[in-house]
Each structure stands twice: as C-alpha cells, then as structure tokens.
Design a protein around this motif. Structure first.
Motif, short mmCIF file in Angstrom:
data_model
loop_
_atom_site.label_atom_id
_atom_site.label_comp_id
_atom_site.label_asym_id
_atom_site.label_seq_id
_atom_site.Cartn_x
_atom_site.Cartn_y
_atom_site.Cartn_z
N ASP A 82 100.89 11.85 91.07
CA ASP A 82 101.81 12.13 90.04
C ASP A 82 101.42 10.73 89.46
O ASP A 82 102.36 10.33 88.46
N ASN A 83 100.56 10.03 89.36
CA ASN A 83 100.05 8.88 88.45
C ASN A 83 101.08 7.68 88.81
O ASN A 83 101.25 6.84 88.01
N SER A 84 101.40 7.70 89.90
CA SER A 84 102.44 6.48 90.51
C SER A 84 101.59 5.54 91.48
O SER A 84 100.60 5.93 92.15
N VAL A 85 101.75 4.29 91.53
CA VAL A 85 101.32 3.29 92.31
C VAL A 85 102.39 2.67 93.27
O VAL A 85 103.31 2.34 92.57
N THR A 86 102.17 2.92 94.31
CA THR A 86 103.14 2.54 95.31
C THR A 86 102.80 1.40 96.20
O THR A 86 101.54 1.54 96.97
N GLU A 87 103.27 0.24 96.33
CA GLU A 87 102.72 -0.79 97.25
C GLU A 87 103.54 -0.83 98.51
O GLU A 87 104.68 -0.79 98.58
N GLN A 96 107.30 0.21 93.32
CA GLN A 96 106.57 1.54 92.84
C GLN A 96 106.45 1.42 91.48
O GLN A 96 107.43 1.07 90.79
N TYR A 97 105.15 1.93 90.82
CA TYR A 97 105.09 1.67 89.34
C TYR A 97 104.57 3.22 88.74
O TYR A 97 103.97 3.71 89.63
N LYS A 98 105.15 3.59 87.77
CA LYS A 98 104.62 4.81 87.09
C LYS A 98 103.55 4.54 86.05
O LYS A 98 103.97 3.58 85.03
N LEU A 99 102.76 5.39 85.97
CA LEU A 99 101.71 5.12 84.91
C LEU A 99 101.79 6.34 83.76
O LEU A 99 102.13 7.52 84.18
N ILE A 100 101.47 6.00 82.34
CA ILE A 100 101.57 7.02 81.76
C ILE A 100 100.16 8.00 81.41
O ILE A 100 99.92 9.17 81.20
N GLU A 101 99.18 7.24 81.99
CA GLU A 101 97.56 7.84 81.98
C GLU A 101 97.57 8.59 83.17
O GLU A 101 98.02 8.17 84.07
N PRO A 102 96.58 9.69 82.96
CA PRO A 102 96.30 10.11 84.29
C PRO A 102 95.29 9.50 84.88
O PRO A 102 94.22 9.32 84.41
N VAL A 103 95.40 8.98 86.07
CA VAL A 103 94.35 8.19 86.73
C VAL A 103 94.05 8.92 88.00
O VAL A 103 94.82 9.71 88.84
N SER A 104 92.63 8.65 88.53
CA SER A 104 92.13 9.19 89.81
C SER A 104 91.69 8.35 90.75
O SER A 104 91.42 8.54 92.04
N ASN A 133 102.81 -4.91 86.17
CA ASN A 133 102.57 -5.10 84.73
C ASN A 133 101.42 -4.89 84.05
O ASN A 133 100.20 -5.43 84.69
N THR A 134 101.29 -3.84 83.14
CA THR A 134 99.93 -3.52 82.53
C THR A 134 99.52 -4.61 81.58
O THR A 134 100.32 -5.15 80.74
N LYS A 135 98.36 -5.27 82.01
CA LYS A 135 97.69 -6.37 81.21
C LYS A 135 97.17 -5.75 80.06
O LYS A 135 96.95 -6.24 78.96
N LYS A 136 96.01 -4.60 80.29
CA LYS A 136 95.21 -4.45 79.08
C LYS A 136 94.63 -2.94 79.59
O LYS A 136 94.85 -2.44 80.65
N ARG A 137 94.10 -2.04 78.78
CA ARG A 137 93.37 -0.97 78.82
C ARG A 137 92.05 -1.06 78.40
O ARG A 137 91.93 -1.39 77.03
N LEU A 138 91.04 -0.77 79.11
CA LEU A 138 89.71 -1.21 78.71
C LEU A 138 88.87 0.15 78.61
O LEU A 138 88.88 0.93 79.52
N SER A 139 88.64 0.44 77.35
CA SER A 139 88.08 2.00 76.97
C SER A 139 86.63 1.57 76.78
O SER A 139 86.10 0.64 76.15
#
Length: 171
Positions: A82-87, A96-104, A133-139
């Motif tokens: 579900d694009n969440s990161v749980t520590e 728990q953090y929720k992301l907007i991007e689909p990550v795999s 905290n999102t620091k950056k997005r590297l494309s």
C-alpha cells in the motif's frame, strides 16, 4: 544450504542474525552461528544448523501490511504493498510513513542516514531520512523498469539492475 517450510523472498543481515521475509507475509529471524565453518553442510542440506534458531520475529498481535520488501539497520523497515513504510524495533511498531509514489523496493543499512525507495514505474528513487521526512526525489530515465538497487555506504552512488545490465549514477 538449509531447508525450511517457508519460502523466502528477501533477507537482511544485522547483528549476527539473518532476517528473512517469507512468502507468507511473515518475518523470521535466524540467529548465528549459521555462518561459521562448522555449521556449513558438507554434502546435503540439513533441516537447520546446530545452535541456530529460526523464530518468527514479530509479536503475534502485530498485523503487518501486505509486505512488498524490507530493509534492516537495527530497526526493521517494512515496505507495504500500500506504499507505506513501517519501522519496527524489537518486534514492535515504532512509526509508519505513507508515500504518494508507487514503490517496490526499499534499501538502507546501519551506516546510512537515509532510507531509499525505488519507484520503477515513475523512474525515480525517493530519499527519506530515518525520521520519515522526504528529502529528495532522484529521477533517472533508466530507472523505469528497474528490478533492484543498491546505495553505496557513502550515499553518493546508486547502482540499479535493469534487465541484464547494472547502471549507476551519482546522487
């Protein structure tokens, strides 16, 4: 080398133990001395090396999201489908953090200050600090369709696998 009843799809190593992600959406901990020369089988796989133990790592009352991937640095970071990161720390949920991007895929290590997340659909790597905290997005155009990745210990280079080719770029 050893046979277990669960199938494993990923693993991480920390503090003399392997943490194994099972196809059954559970995390297992295999304690040392599984890497000592005395514990290595010489002919056929054994059920389990002596003086090692494979146990389910989480408390029974914790409900994991559908697990896509995991990374470990002392805390265990679970990437949910579900694009969440749980520590998790000591088997209990911390944040728990929720992301907007689909990550795999997710990557971090105890020597790194960041968590890295791969979004092959978007062709990017999301960089988060360990406070969420999102620091950056590297494309990078070659990241589209990438299957796996690794960040070097200095956090300056990203290596990723796409097809049969390994690519790299500087952060």
């Amino acid at each position: 080398l050893w046979n277990y009843s669960a199938n494993f799809k990923n693993f991480g190593y920390y503090n003399n133990a392997l943490y194994l992600l099972g196809d059954n959406n559970r995390i297992y901990k295999l304690t040392a001395p599984f890497l000592s020369e005395e514990s290595l089988p010489t002919t056929t796989p054994s059920a389990q090396p002596e003086n090692s133990s494979l146990t389910e790592w989480f408390k029974k009352d914790i409900k994991l999201p559908e697990v896509a991937d995991m990374a470990i640095d002392g805390s265990l970071y679970i990437l949910g489908r579900d694009n969440s990161v749980t520590e998790f720390s000591s088997g209990s949920q911390k944040m728990q953090y929720k992301l907007i991007e689909p990550v795999s895929k997710i990557f971090t290590s105890q020597n790194q200050k960041n968590i890295y997340l791969l979004s092959p659909q978007e062709g990017l790597i999301v960089v988060m600090d360990k406070a969420g905290n999102t620091k950056k997005r590297l494309s990078h155009p070659e990241l589209v369709g990438a299957k796996s990745f690794f960040v070097n210990s200095q956090e300056r280079m990203i290596y990723f696998l796409k097809g049969k080719t390994v690519y790299s770029f500087e952060i």
